[in-house]
Design a protein around this motif. Structure first.
Motif, PDB file in Angstrom:
ATOM      1  N   CYS A  38       0.836  -1.213   0.000  1.00  0.00           N
ATOM      2  CA  CYS A  38       0.000   0.000   0.000  1.00  0.00           C
ATOM      3  C   CYS A  38       0.866   1.255   0.000  1.00  0.00           C
ATOM      4  N   GLU A  39       2.140   1.125  -0.270  1.00  0.00           N
ATOM      5  CA  GLU A  39       3.037   2.280  -0.248  1.00  0.00           C
ATOM      6  C   GLU A  39       2.515   3.369  -1.185  1.00  0.00           C
ATOM      7  N   PRO A  40       2.670   4.640  -0.811  1.00  0.00           N
ATOM      8  CA  PRO A  40       2.167   5.728  -1.660  1.00  0.00           C
ATOM      9  C   PRO A  40       2.709   5.680  -3.099  1.00  0.00           C
ATOM     10  N   GLU A  41       3.889   5.084  -3.265  1.00  0.00           N
ATOM     11  CA  GLU A  41       4.459   5.002  -4.620  1.00  0.00           C
ATOM     12  C   GLU A  41       3.660   4.002  -5.463  1.00  0.00           C
ATOM     13  N   VAL A  42       3.155   2.946  -4.809  1.00  0.00           N
ATOM     14  CA  VAL A  42       2.320   1.964  -5.517  1.00  0.00           C
ATOM     15  C   VAL A  42       1.006   2.637  -5.920  1.00  0.00           C
ATOM     16  N   THR A  43       0.453   3.398  -4.987  1.00  0.00           N
ATOM     17  CA  THR A  43      -0.792   4.115  -5.266  1.00  0.00           C
ATOM     18  C   THR A  43      -0.603   5.088  -6.424  1.00  0.00           C
TER      19      THR A  43
ATOM     20  N   HIS B 251       1.531  10.611   4.037  1.00  0.00           N
ATOM     21  CA  HIS B 251       2.465   9.564   3.625  1.00  0.00           C
ATOM     22  C   HIS B 251       3.532   9.306   4.685  1.00  0.00           C
ATOM     23  N   LEU B 252       3.524  10.098   5.745  1.00  0.00           N
ATOM     24  CA  LEU B 252       4.630  10.029   6.711  1.00  0.00           C
ATOM     25  C   LEU B 252       4.146   9.832   8.138  1.00  0.00           C
ATOM     26  N   GLY B 253       2.895   9.360   8.281  1.00  0.00           N
ATOM     27  CA  GLY B 253       2.281   9.280   9.608  1.00  0.00           C
ATOM     28  C   GLY B 253       3.178   8.684  10.673  1.00  0.00           C
ATOM     29  N   SER B 254       3.660   7.457  10.453  1.00  0.00           N
ATOM     30  CA  SER B 254       4.401   6.794  11.521  1.00  0.00           C
ATOM     31  C   SER B 254       5.736   7.477  11.796  1.00  0.00           C
TER      32      SER B 254
ATOM     33  N   PRO C 104       5.951  -2.561   6.451  1.00  0.00           N
ATOM     34  CA  PRO C 104       5.369  -2.013   5.218  1.00  0.00           C
ATOM     35  C   PRO C 104       4.450  -0.831   5.564  1.00  0.00           C
ATOM     36  N   PHE C 105       4.168   0.026   4.591  1.00  0.00           N
ATOM     37  CA  PHE C 105       3.282   1.176   4.796  1.00  0.00           C
ATOM     38  C   PHE C 105       1.938   0.693   5.332  1.00  0.00           C
ATOM     39  N   PRO C 106       1.336   1.330   6.317  1.00  0.00           N
ATOM     40  CA  PRO C 106       1.693   2.640   6.885  1.00  0.00           C
ATOM     41  C   PRO C 106       2.670   2.566   8.059  1.00  0.00           C
ATOM     42  N   GLY C 107       3.397   1.481   8.206  1.00  0.00           N
ATOM     43  CA  GLY C 107       4.378   1.377   9.285  1.00  0.00           C
ATOM     44  C   GLY C 107       5.596   2.248   9.030  1.00  0.00           C
TER      45      GLY C 107
END
Ligand code: EPZ
Length: 431
Positions: free
Chosen positions: A198-203, A269-272, A309-312
């Motif tokens: 689910c990484e923002p780059e995949v989105t 994209h940088l929550g954690s 992995p995102f959102p981690g």
């Protein structure tokens, strides 16, 4: 080889414009091979990996042009690329090209999807671990390609085209998900992808594919559905801002102290990472322009972190965070769960006086009062920038050697930091 010289001890004040994400730009450029039409990509970062991938794409027959700068444009503005893969002239990606950049292996997806065949060199090992491609090959096999491995090359064939299927990833993989999305977009019928990255780059790649005519549902989620289409068309897409670059500069500010606006950085994209930085003592505020990071003289608190992995917490910020923790007021534990050997920076940080003990996939960091400048060596992209972060807070002068690693993924780092008051210069040279 260029080096970067840094004199530590200067707080950072000002604004840093965040560039387009390298890790979105690369797969987006590769996606241009899925169509005969022109794909226009805006906000492409000026980093070495983009130049290298352009060479690789040219080899396959992709024509490209780069927009020139117009009068009045910001001299540092990112670039717009026009990529046209009218005819694919070569379906082989040779070793000498793929070996230079691992992500170029992903050309296998558009080559098989569009041409029914691909012969792509195995990428080989790299500084951060073994990094196999078994899951990428699983994707193509599930979609009906025949896979053979011979003399260091993967040969994938699907003479009658790819066919939609169910794809379950036993492990979250960014490259695997890019491969699945690109290949399934031109496969016949329906594809269900589960445990997708689910990484923002995949989105970002999925969003661009949709603009090109792909039928994808579930974007941003771990279950994706793709209904294949006969052909894709051209589109215009702007690359998402680089969350890793933004996170890196946020950590630089936390380390050096000061007050910096990370312009265009996306907090979603940088929550954690922002949460962890807050716990470490940085003040984070979000406004319309981006993310503002401040730290006063209160010092850095230790925080335990585990990559995921995102959102981690991203593995691509692990080295930078470790640099920050080397000066924390206490002990912290950093666990790397994505790559098995991504601790190459530890030895070099130790040269600056950091106290870090490694035990398998865990690094135990004992914060020290002071780091001391020293000559150090960049080993990979994120490791290199962790040395820069440590150097910003070290006493005296640090020279980072083998800066080409940094140039692969950071656009004009010394200028961006220099404008905020860091004492940093690039030394051109041959050693
Ligand atoms: C992407 O690499 C990024 N690269 C990496 O950034 C990033 O660290 C990584 O994703 C994780 O976020 C680009 O986008 C160009 P993965 P990728 O497939 O796709 C294992 C940087 O510094 N795996 O998500 O290659 C793999 O070994 C770079 O900018 C398999 O086992 O990473 C790893 O343990 C470095 N088999 C895990 O999955 C496979 O077939 C995740 O890797 C594929 C991967």
């Amino acid at each position: 080889m260029d080096r970067i010289r840094i004199v530590g001890g200067h707080a950072l004040e000002g604004t840093i414009a965040i560039s387009g994400a390298k890790n979105a730009a690369l797969p987006l450029m590769i996606a241009s091979m899925l169509t005969r039409d022109t794909l226009t990509l805006e906000n492409i970062p000026r980093v070495a990996d983009v130049g290298m991938l352009l060479q690789i794409l040219s080899h396959h027959g992709v024509d490209y042009s780069v927009d020139g700068r117009r009068p009045g444009d910001d001299p540092h503005a990112s670039r717009t690329l026009h990529l046209t893969a009218r005819d694919i002239v070569d379906t082989t990606a040779p070793y000498d090209l793929v070996a230079k950049m691992r992500a170029s292996f992903w050309v296998i997806a558009p080559l098989v999807a569009r041409m029914g065949e691909a012969r792509v060199s195995l990428p080989g090992g790299c500084a951060i671990g073994t990094r196999p491609v078994d899951l990428l090959l699983m994707v193509l096999e599930r979609l009906g390609a025949e896979i053979e491995i011979e003399s260091g090359y993967v040969r994938a064939t699907a003479r009658n085209g790819l066919v939609g299927a169910e794809i379950h990833f036993p492990k979250v993989t960014v490259g695997g998900t890019h491969t699945a999305l690109m290949a399934a977009s031109l496969a016949k019928g329906h594809t269900l992808i589960t445990n997708a990255a689910c990484e923002p780059e995949v989105t970002d790649v999925a969003d661009c594919l949709i603009k090109m005519g792909a039928k994808i549902k579930g974007v941003g989620q771990s279950t994706l559905e793709v209904e294949g289409v006969g052909s894709l068309s051209g589109a215009t897409h702007s690359v998402v801002p680089d969350r890793i670059e933004a996170g890196t500069y946020a950590m630089a500010v936390a380390m050096a102290g000061g007050d910096v606006l990370l312009e265009r950085a996306s907090p979603d994209h940088l929550g954690s990472a922002l949460e962890v930085l807050g716990q470490a003592g940085a003040a984070i505020t979000i406004n319309n322009e981006g993310i503002r990071v401040r730290r006063n003289g209160a010092g850095i608190s230790p925080v335990d972190v585990e990559t995921a992995p995102f959102p981690g917490f991203p593995t691509d910020l692990q080295a930078q965070f470790m640099a920050l923790m080397t000066k924390a007021k206490g002990n912290s534990r950093i666990t790397e769960t994505i790559f098995e050997n991504r601790f190459m920076h530890v030895q070099e940080l130790a040269r600056l006086g950091a106290q870090i003990r490694l035990d398998g996939d865990v690094a135990y960091v004992k914060g020290v009062k002071e780091l001391q400048g020293a000559p150090v060596m960049a080993t990979d992209l994120r490791a290199s920038v962790s040395l820069v972060i440590a150097a910003l807070a070290a006493k005296g002068e640090t020279v980072v050697n083998r800066v080409y690693h940094l140039d692969r993924g950071f656009e004009r780092l010394e200028q961006k930091l220099g404008r905020c008051g860091a004492v940093v210069e690039r030394i051109s040279g041959s050693n």
